[in-house]
Design an enzyme around this catalytic site. Structure first.
Site, PDB file in Angstrom:
ATOM      1  N   ASP A  32       0.829  -1.338   0.076  1.00  0.00           N
ATOM      2  CA  ASP A  32       0.082   0.046  -0.095  1.00  0.00           C
ATOM      3  C   ASP A  32       0.877   1.394   0.288  1.00  0.00           C
ATOM      4  O   ASP A  32       1.812   1.385   0.557  1.00  0.00           O
ATOM      5  CB  ASP A  32      -0.901  -0.099   1.097  1.00  0.00           C
ATOM      6  CG  ASP A  32      -2.052   1.149   1.312  1.00  0.00           C
ATOM      7  OD1 ASP A  32      -2.231   1.457   0.046  1.00  0.00           O
ATOM      8  OD2 ASP A  32      -2.454   1.433   2.428  1.00  0.00           O
TER       9      ASP A  32
ATOM     10  N   ASN B 160     -10.909  -2.628  -4.892  1.00  0.00           N
ATOM     11  CA  ASN B 160     -10.230  -1.664  -5.813  1.00  0.00           C
ATOM     12  C   ASN B 160     -10.984  -1.476  -7.262  1.00  0.00           C
ATOM     13  O   ASN B 160     -10.526  -0.299  -7.600  1.00  0.00           O
ATOM     14  CB  ASN B 160      -8.810  -2.095  -6.000  1.00  0.00           C
ATOM     15  CG  ASN B 160      -7.904  -2.173  -4.589  1.00  0.00           C
ATOM     16  OD1 ASN B 160      -7.246  -2.887  -4.489  1.00  0.00           O
ATOM     17  ND2 ASN B 160      -8.292  -1.121  -3.854  1.00  0.00           N
TER      18      ASN B 160
HETATM   19  C1  IPE Z   1      -1.739   0.146  -3.241  1.00  0.00           C
HETATM   20  O1  IPE Z   1      -1.623   1.565  -3.418  1.00  0.00           O
HETATM   21  C2  IPE Z   1      -2.129  -0.398  -4.790  1.00  0.00           C
HETATM   22  C3  IPE Z   1      -3.235  -0.803  -4.546  1.00  0.00           C
HETATM   23  C4  IPE Z   1      -4.271  -0.675  -3.963  1.00  0.00           C
HETATM   24  C5  IPE Z   1      -3.471  -1.230  -6.186  1.00  0.00           C
HETATM   25  P1  IPE Z   1      -2.521   2.518  -3.547  1.00  0.00           P
HETATM   26  O2  IPE Z   1      -3.159   3.093  -4.699  1.00  0.00           O
HETATM   27  O3  IPE Z   1      -3.602   2.187  -2.478  1.00  0.00           O
HETATM   28  O4  IPE Z   1      -1.818   3.737  -2.737  1.00  0.00           O
HETATM   29  P2  IPE Z   1      -2.628   4.976  -1.705  1.00  0.00           P
HETATM   30  O5  IPE Z   1      -2.863   4.106  -0.689  1.00  0.00           O
HETATM   31  O6  IPE Z   1      -3.452   5.806  -2.397  1.00  0.00           O
HETATM   32  O7  IPE Z   1      -1.275   5.812  -1.350  1.00  0.00           O
HETATM   33  C1  IPE Z   2      -5.327  -2.357   0.303  1.00  0.00           C
HETATM   34  O1  IPE Z   2      -5.024  -0.969   0.023  1.00  0.00           O
HETATM   35  C2  IPE Z   2      -5.355  -3.458  -1.062  1.00  0.00           C
HETATM   36  C3  IPE Z   2      -4.200  -3.472  -1.770  1.00  0.00           C
HETATM   37  C4  IPE Z   2      -3.087  -3.126  -1.153  1.00  0.00           C
HETATM   38  C5  IPE Z   2      -4.064  -4.295  -3.042  1.00  0.00           C
HETATM   39  P1  IPE Z   2      -6.284  -0.397  -0.210  1.00  0.00           P
HETATM   40  O2  IPE Z   2      -5.777   1.168  -0.381  1.00  0.00           O
HETATM   41  O3  IPE Z   2      -7.375  -0.534  -1.206  1.00  0.00           O
HETATM   42  O4  IPE Z   2      -6.809  -0.195   1.490  1.00  0.00           O
HETATM   43  P2  IPE Z   2      -7.757   0.936   2.062  1.00  0.00           P
HETATM   44  O5  IPE Z   2      -8.612   1.680   1.161  1.00  0.00           O
HETATM   45  O6  IPE Z   2      -6.973   1.958   2.502  1.00  0.00           O
HETATM   46  O7  IPE Z   2      -8.313   0.190   3.138  1.00  0.00           O
HETATM   47 MG    MG Z   3      -4.068   2.427  -0.391  1.00  0.00          MG
END
Ligand code: IPE
Ligand code: IPE
Ligand code: MG
Length: 235
Positions: free
Chosen positions: A15, A63
Site C-alpha cells: 500500500d 479496488n
Molecule cells: C496500493 O497503493 C496499490 C493498490 C491498492 C492497487 P494505493 O493505490 O492504495 O496507494 P495509496 O494508498 O492511495 O497511497
Molecule cells: C489494500 O489497500 C489493497 C491493496 C494493497 C491491494 P487499499 O488502499 O485498497 O486499502 P484501503 O482503502 O486504504 O483500506
Molecule cells: Mg491504499
C-alpha cells in the site's frame, strides 16, 4: 538469522503507491509502476532469505471502485509484470499462484495468469501467492458455497465441517497460515486481506510508502517478528 526463526508464511499489503506519486506531483499510475518494480525486488529478496510462502496483496475486490483510468492502468501493469515475472521468477525457482477471482479480468490477462501458473507449477522454491481481485470475505463465501455444494452432492454432512476442513475450501488450501503480515504506508488496518488465515498472524506496520520499502525494511520486520511472543491463546 536461524532458519527456524524465519516465518514460514509472510503476507504483504503493498500500500501507498498513490501517495508516493502524489508526493512527487506525479500521476498515481507512476506510483503503481514504482510499486510493481519494488514487488519484484522484495519478492526476490524474500525468496533469497528462504521464506517458504509469500502472499502479496496487489488488487482487492474493492479496488474496482477506483476511477476507470486507474483500474485500466493497473490491469496493463499486471500484464507487463506477469510477462516479466514469467522469465524472472522462473530463474529463481519461484512457484507463482493466484488467489482471488481472476475470472473477472480481461481475457488476455487471464491467459497470462494461466500460463504463469502452469509454467511455474513444477518449481520447488518459494510459493508466491499473488492476491488479485482478492477479498477475504469473498474467499470465505466462496468456500462456504463450495462446502454447501458438497453437502448437497451427498459428499459430506454439515457436522463434518471443522476449521481444518474449511481451510481446504480456501485459495490457500494446503499452505500454512501467515505468521507475519506487513503493511507499509502508515495505514493500520487489514483491508479484507486473508481474514480467515490471519487469526494468529503478527502484524507489523511501517510508516513507509510501498515503493520506498527496501529489503532492509523486510529485515527489520523479520527482526520485530522474532521479538514477538506468540501465544495462540495459551499462556
Ligand atoms: C496500493 O497503493 C496499490 C493498490 C491498492 C492497487 P494505493 O493505490 O492504495 O496507494 P495509496 O494508498 O492511495 O497511497
Ligand atoms: C489494500 O489497500 C489493497 C491493496 C494493497 C491491494 P487499499 O488502499 O485498497 O486499502 P484501503 O482503502 O486504504 O483500506
Ligand atoms: Mg491504499
Amino acid at each position: 538469522m536461524a532458519e527456524s526463526m524465519l516465518p514460514a508464511h509472510v503476507g504483504i499489503i503493498m500500500d501507498g503507491n498513490g501517495r508516493w506519486a502524489k508526493k512527487r506531483l506525479q500521476p498515481r499510475t507512476l506510483g503503481h509502476r514504482a510499486g510493481a518494480q519494488n514487488f519484484r525486488t522484495i519478492t526476490r529478496y524474500a525468496s533469497k532469505l528462504g521464506i517458504k510462502y509469500l502472499t502479496v496483496y496487489a488488487f482487492s475486490t474493492e479496488n474496482w471502485s477506483r476511477p476507470a483510468e486507474e483500474v485500466g492502468a493497473l490491469l496493463r501493469l499486471f500484464k507487463d509484470y506477469l510477462e516479466e515475472a514469467l522469465r524472472d521468477f522462473m530463474e529463481e525457482n519461484i512457484r507463482v499462484r493466484f488467489i482471488g477471482d481472476v475470472s473477472a479480468f480481461p481475457q488476455e490477462l487471464r491467459k497470462l495468469i494461466a500460463e504463469v501458473e502452469e509454467a511455474s507449477a513444477p518449481k520447488t522454491g518459494m510459493v508466491l501467492n499473488l492476491a488479485m481481485n482478492y477479498g477475504g470475505r469473498a474467499e470465505i463465501l466462496r468456500g462456504a458455497r463450495a462446502f454447501a455444494a458438497d453437502v448437497r452432492a451427498g459428499l459430506c454432512q454439515p457436522e463434518d465441517l471443522t476449521e481444518e476442513r474449511f481451510d481446504r475450501y480456501l485459495y490457500t488450501a494446503g499452505q500454512p497460515a501467515p505468521d507475519l503480515i506487513i503493511r507499509p504506508s502508515g495505514e493500520q488496518r487489514v483491508s479484507n486481506f486473508l481474514l480467515w488465515q490471519c487469526a494468529y498472524a503478527e502484524f507489523v506496520y511501517f510508516d513507509i510508502l510501498w515503493p520506498d520499502f527496501k529489503p532492509q525494511d523486510l529485515d527489520r520486520a523479520l527482526e520485530i517478528y522474532r521479538s514477538r511472543q506468540r501465544r495462540f491463546g495459551g499462556v
